[in-house]
Design an enzyme around this catalytic site. Structure first.
Site, PDB file in Angstrom:
ATOM      1  N   LYS A 245       0.679  -1.201  -0.038  1.00 43.20           N
ATOM      2  CA  LYS A 245       0.048   0.146   0.109  1.00 43.20           C
ATOM      3  C   LYS A 245       0.939   1.223  -0.041  1.00 43.20           C
ATOM      4  CE  LYS A 245      -2.157  -0.893   3.906  1.00 43.20           C
ATOM      5  NZ  LYS A 245      -1.852  -2.147   4.409  1.00 43.20           N
TER       6      LYS A 245
ATOM      7  N   ARG B 138      -9.125   1.473   9.576  1.00 42.24           N
ATOM      8  CA  ARG B 138      -9.139  -0.107   9.503  1.00 42.24           C
ATOM      9  C   ARG B 138     -10.370  -0.636  10.185  1.00 42.24           C
ATOM     10  NH1 ARG B 138      -2.901  -2.212   9.561  1.00 42.24           N
ATOM     11  NH2 ARG B 138      -2.060  -0.057   8.661  1.00 42.24           N
TER      12      ARG B 138
ATOM     13  N   ARG C 152      11.144  -6.796   3.713  1.00 38.37           N
ATOM     14  CA  ARG C 152      11.161  -5.283   3.872  1.00 38.37           C
ATOM     15  C   ARG C 152      12.063  -4.522   4.968  1.00 38.37           C
ATOM     16  NH1 ARG C 152       5.143  -3.104   4.585  1.00 38.37           N
ATOM     17  NH2 ARG C 152       5.113  -3.866   6.821  1.00 38.37           N
TER      18      ARG C 152
ATOM     19  N   ARG D 275      11.211  -3.606  10.425  1.00 38.33           N
ATOM     20  CA  ARG D 275      10.087  -3.479  11.240  1.00 38.33           C
ATOM     21  C   ARG D 275       9.993  -4.531  12.481  1.00 38.33           C
ATOM     22  NH1 ARG D 275       4.753  -1.203   8.250  1.00 38.33           N
ATOM     23  NH2 ARG D 275       3.851  -2.344   9.899  1.00 38.33           N
TER      24      ARG D 275
ATOM     25  N   ARG E 275      -1.259 -10.116  12.423  1.00 35.60           N
ATOM     26  CA  ARG E 275      -1.693  -9.029  11.556  1.00 35.60           C
ATOM     27  C   ARG E 275      -2.769  -9.299  10.640  1.00 35.60           C
ATOM     28  NH1 ARG E 275       3.530  -6.625  10.146  1.00 35.60           N
ATOM     29  NH2 ARG E 275       2.669  -5.051   9.004  1.00 35.60           N
TER      30      ARG E 275
HETATM   31  P1  ADP Z   1       0.552  -2.596   7.723  1.00 31.91           P
HETATM   32  O1  ADP Z   1      -0.374  -2.224   6.750  1.00 31.91           O
HETATM   33  O2  ADP Z   1       1.689  -3.243   7.156  1.00 31.91           O
HETATM   34  O3  ADP Z   1       0.064  -3.531   9.096  1.00 31.91           O
HETATM   35  P2  ADP Z   1       1.028  -0.248   8.866  1.00 31.91           P
HETATM   36  O4  ADP Z   1       2.191   0.720   8.774  1.00 31.91           O
HETATM   37  O5  ADP Z   1      -0.156   0.405   8.260  1.00 31.91           O
HETATM   38  O6  ADP Z   1       1.426  -1.502   8.624  1.00 31.91           O
HETATM   39  O7  ADP Z   1       0.618  -0.445  10.445  1.00 31.91           O
HETATM   40  C1  ADP Z   1       1.503  -0.663  11.339  1.00 31.91           C
HETATM   41  C2  ADP Z   1       1.125  -0.727  12.623  1.00 31.91           C
HETATM   42  O8  ADP Z   1       0.292   0.412  13.229  1.00 31.91           O
HETATM   43  C3  ADP Z   1      -0.397  -1.683  12.952  1.00 31.91           C
HETATM   44  O9  ADP Z   1      -0.054  -3.000  12.816  1.00 31.91           O
HETATM   45  C4  ADP Z   1      -1.360  -1.115  13.861  1.00 31.91           C
HETATM   46  O10 ADP Z   1      -0.703  -1.825  15.247  1.00 31.91           O
HETATM   47  C5  ADP Z   1      -1.030   0.229  13.740  1.00 31.91           C
HETATM   48  N1  ADP Z   1      -1.979   1.081  12.759  1.00 31.91           N
HETATM   49  C6  ADP Z   1      -2.006   1.439  11.794  1.00 31.91           C
HETATM   50  N2  ADP Z   1      -3.127   1.934  11.329  1.00 31.91           N
HETATM   51  C7  ADP Z   1      -4.017   1.529  12.255  1.00 31.91           C
HETATM   52  C8  ADP Z   1      -5.634   2.051  12.169  1.00 31.91           C
HETATM   53  N3  ADP Z   1      -5.982   2.628  11.311  1.00 31.91           N
HETATM   54  N4  ADP Z   1      -5.993   1.568  13.352  1.00 31.91           N
HETATM   55  C9  ADP Z   1      -5.418   0.921  14.591  1.00 31.91           C
HETATM   56  N5  ADP Z   1      -4.077   0.560  14.492  1.00 31.91           N
HETATM   57  C10 ADP Z   1      -3.436   0.941  13.439  1.00 31.91           C
END
Ligand code: ADP
Length: 243
Positions: free
Chosen positions: A19, A93, A127, A160, A171
């Protein structure tokens, strides 16, 4: 110069579906701001803000951070985007987050990336990220010019903590459970365009084709986003003055 059509879009897809990578391509090609919830959280975590210290307890174990932590920073980021095109990545999300977003902005479209789980696990193993900018590399498909270093700043790249296979599995489960209703929410509004593939290399041309079709009156690179869209500086955030 003709004025480019504005868009306010969301990109969805499981963790590791690319993404961030695809969003950045959209931003540089069509002129838009990338508002990535995960990047904003990681910046807070790295700077050990109050919000970051609380968020890390969730992110490090693959759980979603509570909605209350994200509401203000996302609201501020969207406010800061003002009248410019933007692509939201990682927010919303959950259904409550989607409803919160509905109260702020009417999205034009949602790009949904579909990628098989086993391809995701492979991708995440390789990554690397540059935390301050959110730039993402992949040792196999998009390696930095110098191993382990960011192409633009020369700073060290990091793996990460949440990219290890146990946390990745968690996840993926959480994405399925929490984000499925969000996707349905937008599907009910006929806003979702789904692209399928095993990697961003396959997905990106499909996304680009869709974007060109949608924005056919908006020539590529007619305008550029303003530089320096540091979302940690968002005004209006309750958290902006805590560090
Ligand atoms: P990915 O899409 O690879 O999980 P992100 O970088 O978007 O990674 O998000 C990393 C972490 O940040 C998620 O695993 C979650 O813990 C937190 N996070 C990100 N966006 C949200 C959201 N909209 N609501 C709750 N937690 C979030």
């Amino acid at each position: 110069m003709s004025v480019a059509r504005r868009f306010r879009a969301l990109i969805m897809g499981p963790p590791g579906s690319g993404k961030g990578h695809i969003s950045k391509k959209i931003c540089s090609l069509y002129g838009a701001i990338h508002i990535a919830a995960g990047d904003i959280l990681r910046q807070h975590i790295q700077k050990r803000t109050k919000l970051g210290r609380e968020a890390v307890q969730y992110t490090s174990t693959g759980r979603l951070v509570p909605d209350r932590l994200l509401r203000d920073i996302m609201e501020a980021a969207i406010e800061k985007a003002d009248d410019r095109n933007f692509i939201l990545d990682g927010y919303p999300r959950t259904l409550p987050q989607a409803k919160h977003l509905d109260s702020l902005v009417d999205l034009d479209f949602v790009i949904n990336l579909e990628i098989p789980d086993e391809a995701i696990v492979e991708m995440l193993k390789a990554r690397l990220v540059h935390v301050p900018s959110g730039r993402v590399y992949n040792e196999n498909t998009n390696a930095p010019r110098k191993a382990g270093l960011d192409d633009e700043t020369g700073e060290a790249l990091q793996r990460r903590a949440d990219d290890n296979p146990v946390v990745v599995a968690k996840r993926l489960r959480s994405y399925l459970k929490e984000s499925w209703p969000v996707l349905q929410h937008y599907k009910n509004r006929f806003k979702v365009y789904t692209v399928q593939g095993r990697s961003h290399i396959i997905l990106w041309p499909k996304v680009r084709k869709y974007m060109n079709r949608r924005l056919h009156k908006c020539p590529e690179l007619k305008f550029k986003p303003r530089k320096n869209t540091d979302l940690m500086q968002c005004t209006g955030s309750k958290h902006s003055c805590e560090w």
